[in-house]
Every structure is written in C-alpha cells, then in structure tokens.
Enzyme design. Structure first.
Site, PDB file in Angstrom:
ATOM      1  N   ASP A 143       0.862  -1.183   0.000  1.00 37.02           N
ATOM      2  CA  ASP A 143       0.000   0.000   0.000  1.00 37.02           C
ATOM      3  C   ASP A 143       0.893   1.227   0.000  1.00 37.02           C
ATOM      4  OD1 ASP A 143      -2.194  -1.579   0.071  1.00 37.02           O
ATOM      5  OD2 ASP A 143      -2.716  -1.192   2.154  1.00 37.02           O
ATOM      6  N   ASP A 178     -13.723  -6.382  -2.987  1.00 34.06           N
ATOM      7  CA  ASP A 178     -13.711  -6.512  -1.530  1.00 34.06           C
ATOM      8  C   ASP A 178     -15.019  -7.165  -1.136  1.00 34.06           C
ATOM      9  OD1 ASP A 178     -11.270  -5.223  -1.334  1.00 34.06           O
ATOM     10  OD2 ASP A 178     -12.181  -3.240  -1.108  1.00 34.06           O
TER      11      ASP A 178
END
Lengths: 193, 254
Positions: free
Chosen positions: B11, B130
């Site tokens: 990330d 997700d």
C-alpha cells in the site's frame, strides 16, 4: 550498437526500454521508417488487442516497412503474434511475415494464460545460458501452434510456440522484459546475435 | 507447468509504503522501490501496488513512483487505487505498469471494465473485489475501501466483470483481512470455479498452510499477502520450498 524499439503506442514499450537500460543499453524509440531501417537491431514489443495494434501499425505505414527489414528483429508477446498471418482475435489479418496462424486457447484451464511457466526444447542461440524448463512470464489468451519455426515450447496444457524464428525474425510469446534473470539473458543473447 | 503465483502487496501513500490492518491503523513499512527489488530477488512472482493517496498531488507522485519501480524491477506488477478512466490507465501503463486494478470505479460504472479491456486488452485489467460475509446477506461486494455494502452478490459480480472483459480477479475477504487466520476458502473457491480467468486470493494469510489451502482447496491461481511478508514473518523462499514439498507447482530459482 544502434538499437531501435518500434514505437506504435504499445503498452510495454517503456518496460522493454527499461529492461535494456538495466543491461546498460540505450535504445531509441521510433516509428520513423528511415530510423528503423538504419538500426542494427530492432525490437518490436506489443500488448493488447491484435486489430487495434494492426490499426496503429497501418496508421504509421509500419505494416509495409516491417516485412522488408533484414537486420535481426525481435517481436515480443503481441509483437510475435503480429508477425504471423492471421489471428482469431477479431478475425484480424496480420503482417504475414511468418506463415502461421494465431489461435485462441481452447482449454478448461484459466484464460488468459497468466504467470510463470517453463520453456523447453530450446533450439536457438537466443537461449544461450538458459536451462531447459527455466521460467518465463506469460500473459496472453491467443497462441501460435507448434511449427517448423518453433525454437522453444511451453505447455498449457498442450504445447505451443513459446518462441519462433523465421529468417532474421525472432519472436517470443512470453515477456523477456519481465522474466527476471532468464529474461535478461534472452535480451542479452538477442543483442549478441 | 504454469506455476501458482505468490504476490506481496504494497500500500502506497505519498510515495511511501504503508500497510492497513483491517483497512485501518496504517503503519509505515519502507521505501517502495527498495522493497520491490528485495521482493523480486526473494522470488516474488508479481507485485501489487495500491495507491491509497486521496489527493491529485499524491496521484502524480504515484505515477512517478510507478516509473521508478518499472525502471528497477524485472518482474510484472499491478497498480491500483483511484483509477476511474482510460486516461488514468494510459498514464500508468505508459510509465511501465503491467496491469491495473479497478475496484470502486467499476462498481460505480461497470462499463469502465469493458472500456479498459477494449483499449488495452483484458490481460492488463484486474478487477479487485472486496467481499464480506454476514449471516443475513451471505457474501456481498463492498465498495469505497470496504465501507459501503453494494447490491451485488460476490459470485454474480465476479461473473459480470469477467463478461465485461476483466482478465483477472483479485478477491479480498474483509472478514479475513488482517486476522492471519487463513484465506476465505469458501468464497475464493466459489469465485475460482465460477469464472474462466485467474483468481488471486487475498486477506487472512498467516501461515504457509494457508497458502497451500488457497491453492489446493480453493483452487486460487495466486495468493496475495502484505504484512506477513513486509515484517518478514514469512519469507518467500521458505514458503515456496514448503509449497513445492506439498506438490504445488511454484517457480523456484534454479
């Protein structure tokens, strides 16, 4: 050495240039006929869709030029498929340099064929220093069947052409610019041809 | 034989690596280029970089970072985060990314997936999903970093994006993410069975057994983890030797 990468807005042009840079070689990006003709060696990258790529080549008159080249030439991924005769992808006529078809994978396995797979039956100076079953990186949904011009093969699940050679035209279905040390060695070998 | 892929995920915020735990509690884990080079040497098969920067300034930094990564590593990488147009993708691919991943923008505008596949080819379009399970809803798709429940059932959405032209699915279970209790084998298996493209299992990796299960039980094509690798709780060569021993095809340096 005067090395030219054919620049026709293919997605992986930058990656190929960086891979050559890592080998200490500066390549020129060009779509200009005179520049390409004058090169000692030519690299022809490509990702994406066959018909779209052919349209980009035609818009630059490269479809006429590339078949006439006589110096060592290296087509990569879609750049290999474009050298062939015809693709099932969008029923597209290709550059017709190598008299071979490009077919869609007809398999229960996942398509695209994506990831690291082995190359074997290595039959070219392009693979000097590599071992049978070394790993290279693939991402493609269309393939060229085995033929008399096949210089390496990969199984998915049936064997297909991992690489081709026809006269001065070399080509790889996998991505040498993304295939770790094995890929770098292949690029180095092409530069040494 | 095509090998199963091991994919560390990084990330990125303002050009630096961070790691979200359950999408919150962000910690700094270092310089992305250095980490990427280290992972390539370790035998990572691919890398994923997710830009979690919210500002335009940050996006520009990210595009420059993509170029820097492409310059230095010789394995493929996928970039994602905030991609919502053909123009966004063009910049990232031209800077040397191999694939892009889209998530919330595909839910907002499913036609984007078809547009990207048409422009750049399916092989570079990964759709990130997700997903979260509750007893009342079953497995549903969530958007906006997992904060908002959508109307989509997970398997239906996966099938839909593949029909639109997605070349790969990156499936993250929010129930499992950050738990180190293992991947969500049930939904990963269902999605892998339902679609014709490769599926990356994500969320919950805590041990080598979990990776073996993702491949053997859920039939995932690749497995992704972040903190487990970043904090060197598990090293890739050790993991790959284990998987090889379990009869799973992996790329091991010769």
């Amino acid at each position: 050495m005067n090395l030219v990468i054919v620049d026709y807005k293919a997605g992986n042009v930058q990656s190929v240039q960086f891979a050559l840079e890592r080998l200490g070689v500066q390549a020129t990006l060009s779509a200009d006929a005179e520049t390409i003709k004058a090169a000692d060696k030519v690299i022809f990258p490509g990702v994406g869709q066959a018909a779209a790529a052919m349209a980009q080549l035609k818009a630059r008159n490269l479809d006429k030029l590339l078949p006439t080249l006589e110096q060592p030439f290296f087509g990569v991924c879609l750049g290999m498929q474009l050298l062939c005769q015809h693709s099932e992808e969008g029923d597209t006529d290709l550059l017709n340099i190598i008299p071979l078809p490009v077919k869609h994978f007809d398999t229960e396995l996942k398509v695209p064929h994506m990831g690291w797979n082995e190359i074997e039956q290595l039959q070219s100076p392009l693979f000097a220093g590599l071992q049978e079953k070394d790993y290279v990186y693939y991402v493609h949904s269309y393939y060229v069947p085995l033929s008399q011009y096949t210089i390496a093969q990969t199984y998915y699940p049936a064997p297909f052409s991992a690489a081709l050679q026809y006269k001065n035209f070399y080509a790889a279905q996998f991505h040498p610019e993304k295939s770790g040390p094995a890929g770098s060695q292949i690029l180095k070998n092409f530069l040494a041809l | 034989m095509l090998t199963k892929r091991i994919i560390p995920c990084l990330d990125i915020k303002n050009g630096r690596c961070v790691k979200g735990v359950q999408f919150e509690n962000i910690r700094d884990a270092g310089d992305p280029v250095e980490l990427a080079k280290w992972y390539a040497r370790q035998g990572a098969d691919e890398l994923v970089f997710l830009d979690i920067t919210a500002t335009n300034e940050g996006r520009k930094t990210f595009a420059e970072l993509v170029r820097d990564i492409a310059r230095h590593i010789d394995i493929p990488f996928t970039v994602g985060g905030g991609i919502s147009s053909v123009a966004d993708v063009e910049v990232l691919l031209q800077n040397g990314a191999d694939k892009v991943s889209v998530n919330s923008s595909a839910i907002k505008n499913p036609a984007l997936v078809a547009e990207l596949a048409g422009h750049f080819g399916s092989q570079c379009v990964t759709v990130a999903i997700d997903t979260k399970y509750t007893q009342e809803t079953g497995w549903k798709v969530y958007t906006r970093a997992g904060t908002i429940e959508t109307a989509y059932k997970t398997v239906d959405w996966a099938k839909q994006v593949v029909e639109l032209g997605a070349g790969e699915i990156l499936l993250t279970s929010m129930n499992n993410d950050g738990t180190k209790a293992g991947f969500a084998l049930d939904i990963t298996g269902e999605v892998a069975k339902a679609v014709s493209v490769p599926v990356i299992a994500s969320g919950g990796a805590g041990s080598m057994e979990h990776f073996a299960d993702a491949f053997h039980v859920a039939h995932a094509d690749a497995a992704l983890a972040a903190s487990l690798f970043h904090f060197r709780e598990l090293e890739i060569p050790v993991l790959k030797a284990y998987l090889q021993d379990k009869g799973i095809a992996v790329r091991v340096n010769k």
